[in-house]
Design an enzyme around this catalytic site. Sequence first.
Site, short mmCIF file in Angstrom:
data_model
loop_
_atom_site.label_atom_id
_atom_site.label_comp_id
_atom_site.label_asym_id
_atom_site.label_seq_id
_atom_site.Cartn_x
_atom_site.Cartn_y
_atom_site.Cartn_z
N ASP A 8 -10.30 -8.28 0.06
CA ASP A 8 -9.34 -8.49 -1.02
C ASP A 8 -9.48 -9.94 -1.51
OD1 ASP A 8 -6.90 -8.15 -2.57
OD2 ASP A 8 -5.91 -9.34 -1.03
N ASP A 10 -6.77 -11.86 -3.99
CA ASP A 10 -5.47 -12.54 -4.08
C ASP A 10 -4.69 -12.50 -2.76
OD1 ASP A 10 -6.01 -13.00 -6.73
OD2 ASP A 10 -4.85 -11.30 -7.44
N ASP A 220 -4.20 -8.39 2.70
CA ASP A 220 -2.90 -9.01 3.01
C ASP A 220 -1.70 -8.16 2.62
OD1 ASP A 220 -3.33 -9.50 0.17
OD2 ASP A 220 -1.62 -10.86 0.29
MG MG Z 1 -3.87 -9.38 -1.89
#
Ligand code: MG
Length: 279
Positions: A8, A10, A220
Amino acid sequence: MKKILFTDLDGTLLDLADYSYDAALPALEALKKENIPIIFCTAKTFVENEYYRKKFGIEDPFIVDNGGAIFIPRNYFSFRFECKGRGDYCVIELGASYGELRAALKAIREETGFEITGFGDMTAEEVAKDANLSVEEAERAKNKDYNESFIFDEPEEKEALLFDKIRAKGFEVTHGGRYYNIHGKGADKGKAVRILTALFEQEYGEGEGEGEVKTIGVGDSRNDISMLNAVEQPALVKNKKGTWLDLSLPNLYKAKGEGPEGWVEVVEKFIINQSINKY
Ligand SMILES: [Mg+2]
């Protein structure tokens, strides 16, 4: 064994607040030196992905718009497979078109009166301010093909109805770090990861079945769950609250670091330290 990293961006490789990544640069270089494919698997758009690939000097395939499409550089794999040509890439499209998604959000807004503001309703300046981006970055972020990011400015208890409405219209919704995201039902990060993993297995598997390719995934937030489910070694980094996404998977590794620092920890634990001693 060929290790493949799905990551990922961001809040994972990039800091969620200011999109910084300095902490990750030495580990990125080490991965490149070891020829470990670094596959971005992100809500970010094609142009944003291109921007970061160029910045980091990465030439591997990438997954855009939360699994809306997989972009594979032409001749990256030694065999032919079904895809759509677009510039230097061969594209596997999984998602619904931007126009369809915009229309669905508009209809839901009319049916419910919910405060829904999509990137397409905002100017580049407005997106820049809201997402803490430069105007140039916001223009790249607005350039969506297979999903739409939106702000849902309603109490949390209304979220369930929003999700029902989106699913009833035949689409899917995820909630990433900052925004909600609507996309086609057949498209999520996990599906894209599985398709790409199968291509890597075809390239490196040599008919051995499993064992030739090992996939590692790091994320996240909620929009990473399908990706984490689709890899052999899933890992989470800490979020801005200093905690992890509430997720339990048999093999899940939880990094102590937040964002890029946690990312480095995952890369060192599962990839670099096992292939080279120092970098
Ligand atoms: Mg993310």
